[in-house]
Design an enzyme around this catalytic site. Sequence first.
Site, short mmCIF file in Angstrom:
data_model
loop_
_atom_site.label_atom_id
_atom_site.label_comp_id
_atom_site.label_asym_id
_atom_site.label_seq_id
_atom_site.Cartn_x
_atom_site.Cartn_y
_atom_site.Cartn_z
N LYS A 1 -14.81 6.96 10.71
CA LYS A 1 -14.29 8.21 11.29
C LYS A 1 -13.26 7.91 12.39
CE LYS A 1 -17.51 9.21 14.92
NZ LYS A 1 -18.41 10.00 15.65
N LYS B 1 -24.01 3.12 17.48
CA LYS B 1 -23.49 2.76 18.79
C LYS B 1 -24.20 1.56 19.39
CE LYS B 1 -21.14 6.91 20.24
NZ LYS B 1 -21.00 8.01 21.18
N LYS C 1 -12.43 7.99 19.47
CA LYS C 1 -11.76 7.69 20.74
C LYS C 1 -11.87 6.22 21.08
CE LYS C 1 -13.43 12.04 22.72
NZ LYS C 1 -14.85 12.33 22.88
#
Length: 332
Positions: free
Chosen positions: A194, A111, A197
């Site tokens: 993956k 991230k 969202k």
Amino acid sequence: MKRILSGVQPTGNLHLGNYLGAIRNWVALQRDYECFFMLADLHAITVPQEADKLRQHVRETAAAYIACGIDPEKSAIFPQSSISGHAELMWILSCHTPLGWLNRMTQFKEKAGKDKENAVLGLYSYPVLMAADIILYKATHVPVGHDQKQHVELTRDIAGAFNRYYKTEFFPLPEPVIMGEAARVMSLRDGKKKMSKSDESDYSRINLTDDADTIALKFRKAKSDMIEGISYDAEARPEVSNLLNLYASFRGITREQALAECEGKNNSAFKQMLTDVAVAHLSPITSKMRELLKETDYLDKVLARGVARAHAVADQTLKEVKELAGFLNLKH
Ligand code: TYM
């Protein structure tokens, strides 16, 4: 007693990974466990959020839990931020968490990317908050998708460190529960990434709010390969293998049984089979979610009841933790 805590970040775009990797398993487990299912809004603000949208997404996620089959009479559904004990316990746990443990967390590395200097502290310390979420309820089991396994393992380490420091068995060490063929649902555009969202492309995921036509279109456009027939090989055929896992998961069968069902089919015939099972499975959930979203008063009542139940357990744990830590308990 067997107790579960789990949650989803209410950041919109709830997708098949969240459903098949987590929420559907909660539904199966709620019969045998005392369950606490939170809306992880404190986690959501580790990345920028607009206040009005966050409020809306909290209700939307609660509606999704119920539409997917979480029974609010049985299980507590509540926003994390309504229980201040999460943040308080996090602080205490952060005093027992070596930096080296956090440095190993792969999700932070993904991230934060290359710009670690500008990443916020909350993104880095997020796994300690997650540990607090879990052990505040003395949860014994934590059903999650594969991507959260490392964080639950860290929770065990932190709970163990706390117990050792205070020479007690106060916190149980929680077990990650990772179930079924869809514990790692991958992007429809790239089988090595993956489903998420935050992916810019809406074609990378099936959202729980997608209608039948959108689901059909997204599966039709989903990346596949030029190899004939359907087979499972996560390395050589990541996209087709992902679709096969999804098919098995929707049908509630093993990968081998799924392979037997689609033997001799080409990619497009298989995608049609997948679309049919996905739409049959998801459309009642989508319409229930739409109905619930019109009933804000009902949703807020469910959440208020969840908060009361969560408070009862969380306040007791925190009181005992403060005693162990040596904090004064003054009447006011
Ligand atoms: P979040 O919001 O990213 O995801 C919610 C749940 O969905 C699972 N999941 C997936 N499973 C399979 N394939 C995927 N592509 C996929 N994407 C997401 C996640 O594993 C998760 O179970 N930190 C957590 C929320 C959280 C939490 C907790 C969970 C906060 N505190 C305490 C359990 C216990 C998160 O960001 O999940």
